[in-house]
Design a protein around this motif. Sequence first.
Motif, PDB file in Angstrom:
ATOM      1  N   LEU A 177       0.856  -1.171   0.000  1.00 43.58           N
ATOM      2  CA  LEU A 177       0.000   0.000   0.000  1.00 43.58           C
ATOM      3  C   LEU A 177       0.890   1.219   0.000  1.00 43.58           C
ATOM      4  CD1 LEU A 177      -2.833   1.284   0.295  1.00 43.58           C
ATOM      5  CD2 LEU A 177      -2.516   1.158   2.771  1.00 43.58           C
ATOM      6  N   SER A 178       0.652   2.135  -0.918  1.00 46.16           N
ATOM      7  CA  SER A 178       1.426   3.356  -0.995  1.00 46.16           C
ATOM      8  C   SER A 178       0.496   4.537  -0.802  1.00 46.16           C
ATOM      9  CB  SER A 178       2.135   3.436  -2.350  1.00 46.16           C
ATOM     10  OG  SER A 178       2.937   4.597  -2.427  1.00 46.16           O
ATOM     11  N   VAL A 179       0.853   5.425   0.118  1.00 44.61           N
ATOM     12  CA  VAL A 179       0.011   6.588   0.394  1.00 44.61           C
ATOM     13  C   VAL A 179       0.876   7.834   0.469  1.00 44.61           C
ATOM     14  CG1 VAL A 179      -1.678   5.212   1.684  1.00 44.61           C
ATOM     15  CG2 VAL A 179       0.172   6.368   2.901  1.00 44.61           C
ATOM     16  N   TYR A 195       0.173  -5.480  14.397  1.00 45.96           N
ATOM     17  CA  TYR A 195       1.580  -5.236  14.691  1.00 45.96           C
ATOM     18  C   TYR A 195       2.206  -4.440  13.553  1.00 45.96           C
ATOM     19  CZ  TYR A 195       1.346  -8.961  18.218  1.00 45.96           C
ATOM     20  OH  TYR A 195       1.024  -9.736  19.298  1.00 45.96           O
ATOM     21  N   LYS A 196       3.239  -3.694  13.912  1.00 44.83           N
ATOM     22  CA  LYS A 196       4.053  -2.969  12.947  1.00 44.83           C
ATOM     23  C   LYS A 196       5.459  -3.525  13.023  1.00 44.83           C
ATOM     24  CE  LYS A 196       6.015   1.674  12.231  1.00 44.83           C
ATOM     25  NZ  LYS A 196       6.091   3.059  12.791  1.00 44.83           N
ATOM     26  N   GLN A 197       6.019  -3.860  11.868  1.00 46.61           N
ATOM     27  CA  GLN A 197       7.378  -4.381  11.860  1.00 46.61           C
ATOM     28  C   GLN A 197       8.234  -3.565  10.902  1.00 46.61           C
ATOM     29  OE1 GLN A 197       7.955  -8.468  10.532  1.00 46.61           O
ATOM     30  NE2 GLN A 197       9.752  -8.700  11.836  1.00 46.61           N
ATOM     31  N   GLU A 198       9.240  -2.945  11.454  1.00 46.69           N
ATOM     32  CA  GLU A 198      10.213  -2.233  10.640  1.00 46.69           C
ATOM     33  C   GLU A 198      11.307  -3.201  10.215  1.00 46.69           C
ATOM     34  OE1 GLU A 198      11.196   0.893  13.353  1.00 46.69           O
ATOM     35  OE2 GLU A 198       9.620   2.197  12.587  1.00 46.69           O
ATOM     36  N   SER A 199      11.991  -2.851   9.162  1.00 46.52           N
ATOM     37  CA  SER A 199      12.969  -3.751   8.562  1.00 46.52           C
ATOM     38  C   SER A 199      14.013  -4.205   9.569  1.00 46.52           C
ATOM     39  CB  SER A 199      13.646  -3.048   7.386  1.00 46.52           C
ATOM     40  OG  SER A 199      14.585  -3.898   6.771  1.00 46.52           O
ATOM     41  N   GLY A 200      14.193  -5.513   9.684  1.00 44.12           N
ATOM     42  CA  GLY A 200      15.223  -6.066  10.542  1.00 44.12           C
ATOM     43  C   GLY A 200      14.909  -6.047  12.019  1.00 44.12           C
ATOM     44  N   LYS A 201      13.686  -5.700  12.367  1.00 36.51           N
ATOM     45  CA  LYS A 201      13.302  -5.627  13.780  1.00 36.51           C
ATOM     46  C   LYS A 201      12.138  -6.566  14.075  1.00 36.51           C
ATOM     47  CE  LYS A 201      14.673  -0.790  14.324  1.00 36.51           C
ATOM     48  NZ  LYS A 201      14.224   0.575  14.750  1.00 36.51           N
ATOM     49  N   GLY A 202      11.895  -6.776  15.360  1.00 30.81           N
ATOM     50  CA  GLY A 202      10.757  -7.571  15.751  1.00 30.81           C
ATOM     51  C   GLY A 202       9.473  -6.776  15.642  1.00 30.81           C
ATOM     52  N   GLY A 218       7.376   7.915   9.109  1.00 31.84           N
ATOM     53  CA  GLY A 218       7.732   6.927  10.131  1.00 31.84           C
ATOM     54  C   GLY A 218       6.756   5.778  10.236  1.00 31.84           C
ATOM     55  N   ASP A 219       5.632   5.890   9.575  1.00 36.97           N
ATOM     56  CA  ASP A 219       4.662   4.798   9.568  1.00 36.97           C
ATOM     57  C   ASP A 219       5.006   3.741   8.528  1.00 36.97           C
ATOM     58  OD1 ASP A 219       2.006   7.205  10.077  1.00 36.97           O
ATOM     59  OD2 ASP A 219       3.069   5.999  11.567  1.00 36.97           O
ATOM     60  N   SER A 220       5.958   4.023   7.657  1.00 33.34           N
ATOM     61  CA  SER A 220       6.363   3.053   6.640  1.00 33.34           C
ATOM     62  C   SER A 220       6.910   1.808   7.324  1.00 33.34           C
ATOM     63  CB  SER A 220       7.431   3.649   5.724  1.00 33.34           C
ATOM     64  OG  SER A 220       6.904   4.718   4.963  1.00 33.34           O
ATOM     65  N   ALA A 221       6.294   0.673   7.029  1.00 32.26           N
ATOM     66  CA  ALA A 221       6.669  -0.586   7.668  1.00 32.26           C
ATOM     67  C   ALA A 221       5.778  -1.685   7.102  1.00 32.26           C
ATOM     68  CB  ALA A 221       6.476  -0.501   9.185  1.00 32.26           C
ATOM     69  N   VAL A 222       5.984  -2.891   7.589  1.00 33.06           N
ATOM     70  CA  VAL A 222       5.076  -3.988   7.270  1.00 33.06           C
ATOM     71  C   VAL A 222       4.098  -4.126   8.432  1.00 33.06           C
ATOM     72  CG1 VAL A 222       4.857  -6.439   6.750  1.00 33.06           C
ATOM     73  CG2 VAL A 222       6.859  -5.166   5.953  1.00 33.06           C
ATOM     74  N   TYR A 223       2.831  -4.241   8.112  1.00 38.43           N
ATOM     75  CA  TYR A 223       1.787  -4.342   9.126  1.00 38.43           C
ATOM     76  C   TYR A 223       1.169  -5.734   9.071  1.00 38.43           C
ATOM     77  CZ  TYR A 223       2.266   0.605   9.890  1.00 38.43           C
ATOM     78  OH  TYR A 223       2.784   1.847  10.212  1.00 38.43           O
ATOM     79  N   SER A 259      -0.736 -16.737  18.526  1.00 37.32           N
ATOM     80  CA  SER A 259      -1.423 -16.000  17.472  1.00 37.32           C
ATOM     81  C   SER A 259      -1.118 -16.584  16.107  1.00 37.32           C
ATOM     82  CB  SER A 259      -0.983 -14.533  17.489  1.00 37.32           C
ATOM     83  OG  SER A 259      -1.263 -13.932  18.730  1.00 37.32           O
ATOM     84  N   THR A 260      -2.090 -16.466  15.218  1.00 36.58           N
ATOM     85  CA  THR A 260      -1.893 -16.811  13.813  1.00 36.58           C
ATOM     86  C   THR A 260      -1.734 -15.511  13.047  1.00 36.58           C
ATOM     87  OG1 THR A 260      -3.224 -18.803  14.041  1.00 36.58           O
ATOM     88  CG2 THR A 260      -2.868 -17.957  11.813  1.00 36.58           C
ATOM     89  N   PHE A 261      -0.627 -15.399  12.340  1.00 40.69           N
ATOM     90  CA  PHE A 261      -0.306 -14.161  11.643  1.00 40.69           C
ATOM     91  C   PHE A 261      -0.617 -14.267  10.157  1.00 40.69           C
ATOM     92  CE2 PHE A 261       2.245 -11.401  14.480  1.00 40.69           C
ATOM     93  CZ  PHE A 261       2.319 -12.212  15.584  1.00 40.69           C
ATOM     94  N   GLY A 262      -1.037 -13.138   9.581  1.00 42.37           N
ATOM     95  CA  GLY A 262      -1.116 -13.027   8.135  1.00 42.37           C
ATOM     96  C   GLY A 262       0.271 -12.734   7.574  1.00 42.37           C
ATOM     97  N   ASP A 263       0.350 -12.594   6.258  1.00 49.36           N
ATOM     98  CA  ASP A 263       1.639 -12.382   5.615  1.00 49.36           C
ATOM     99  C   ASP A 263       2.084 -10.932   5.609  1.00 49.36           C
ATOM    100  OD1 ASP A 263       1.314 -14.990   3.083  1.00 49.36           O
ATOM    101  OD2 ASP A 263       2.047 -15.022   5.146  1.00 49.36           O
ATOM    102  N   GLY A 264       1.248 -10.012   5.963  1.00 49.97           N
ATOM    103  CA  GLY A 264       1.660  -8.627   6.088  1.00 49.97           C
ATOM    104  C   GLY A 264       1.363  -7.766   4.888  1.00 49.97           C
ATOM    105  N   THR A 265       1.171  -6.499   5.144  1.00 52.09           N
ATOM    106  CA  THR A 265       1.026  -5.479   4.116  1.00 52.09           C
ATOM    107  C   THR A 265       2.136  -4.473   4.299  1.00 52.09           C
ATOM    108  OG1 THR A 265      -1.372  -5.658   3.843  1.00 52.09           O
ATOM    109  CG2 THR A 265      -0.379  -3.542   3.300  1.00 52.09           C
ATOM    110  N   THR A 266       2.858  -4.209   3.218  1.00 45.42           N
ATOM    111  CA  THR A 266       3.936  -3.226   3.277  1.00 45.42           C
ATOM    112  C   THR A 266       3.370  -1.853   2.976  1.00 45.42           C
ATOM    113  OG1 THR A 266       5.566  -4.862   2.554  1.00 45.42           O
ATOM    114  CG2 THR A 266       6.152  -2.538   2.335  1.00 45.42           C
ATOM    115  N   LEU A 267       3.459  -0.969   3.952  1.00 47.89           N
ATOM    116  CA  LEU A 267       2.978   0.402   3.783  1.00 47.89           C
ATOM    117  C   LEU A 267       4.156   1.315   3.458  1.00 47.89           C
ATOM    118  CD1 LEU A 267       0.758   2.595   4.016  1.00 47.89           C
ATOM    119  CD2 LEU A 267       1.351   2.770   6.447  1.00 47.89           C
ATOM    120  N   THR A 268       4.040   2.037   2.359  1.00 46.98           N
ATOM    121  CA  THR A 268       5.059   3.007   1.975  1.00 46.98           C
ATOM    122  C   THR A 268       4.424   4.383   1.967  1.00 46.98           C
ATOM    123  OG1 THR A 268       6.171   1.368   0.578  1.00 46.98           O
ATOM    124  CG2 THR A 268       6.713   3.694   0.210  1.00 46.98           C
TER     125      THR A 268
END
Lengths: 113, 113
Positions: free
Chosen positions: B11-13, B36-43, B83-88, B101-110
Amino acid sequence: SQTIHQWPATLVQPVGSPLSLECTVEGTSNPNLYWYRQAAGRGLQLLFYSVGIGQISSEVPQNLSASRPQDRQFILSSKKLLLSDSGFYLCASTGTASTDTQYFGPGTRLTVL
Amino acid sequence: GESVGLHLPTLSVQEGDNSIINCAYSNSASDYFIWYKQESGKGPQFIIDIRSNMDKRQGQRVTVLLNKTVKHLSLQIAATQPGDSAVYFCAEALNTNAGKSTFGDGTTLTVKP
């Protein structure tokens, strides 16, 4: 809030070698602890969880094992790594109440060559 | 078994716009949902949660909506910032155990400046 420590941050290991990843938790006592694995570009897969010392539940059959020798210490191990064990390993912690937030550690990036 | 999925992988906004990230789940027995929000290389980092007895919950700049009829979950971010850019990730939990928890594959927000 809780703080979760994981080490090492990155690890490159040859196929067939052993593995030991450690996770420690600060800021809480008697937490529920979890090991997740995350493949590139994917969500998290729960591998193990523990509700107390010496109590381990495995969620998926695999080449890995987990142990909890102390209340706030959680270890992920393997006797012989496979290529498919590569991934980003995350330790997580929650309190024992169902309303408790889950906290994640910084993760370990494991590459098996 | 249950599965959790996100409608769009990316998703790009524009900075300052509102963002909406959607998620579908399949297990009607799930009673706890987390974003959850996950930034690159972080938990992953907890953003907001909602229980099945609620339809809406608001946090700081974020709102989660739950539609149990169609098993749909959404995360709304107001005035999106770089700063909201991350995988959600959305996650669902059974038996009110936040960690399993069962997780989805994530949406990358740019977020574009």
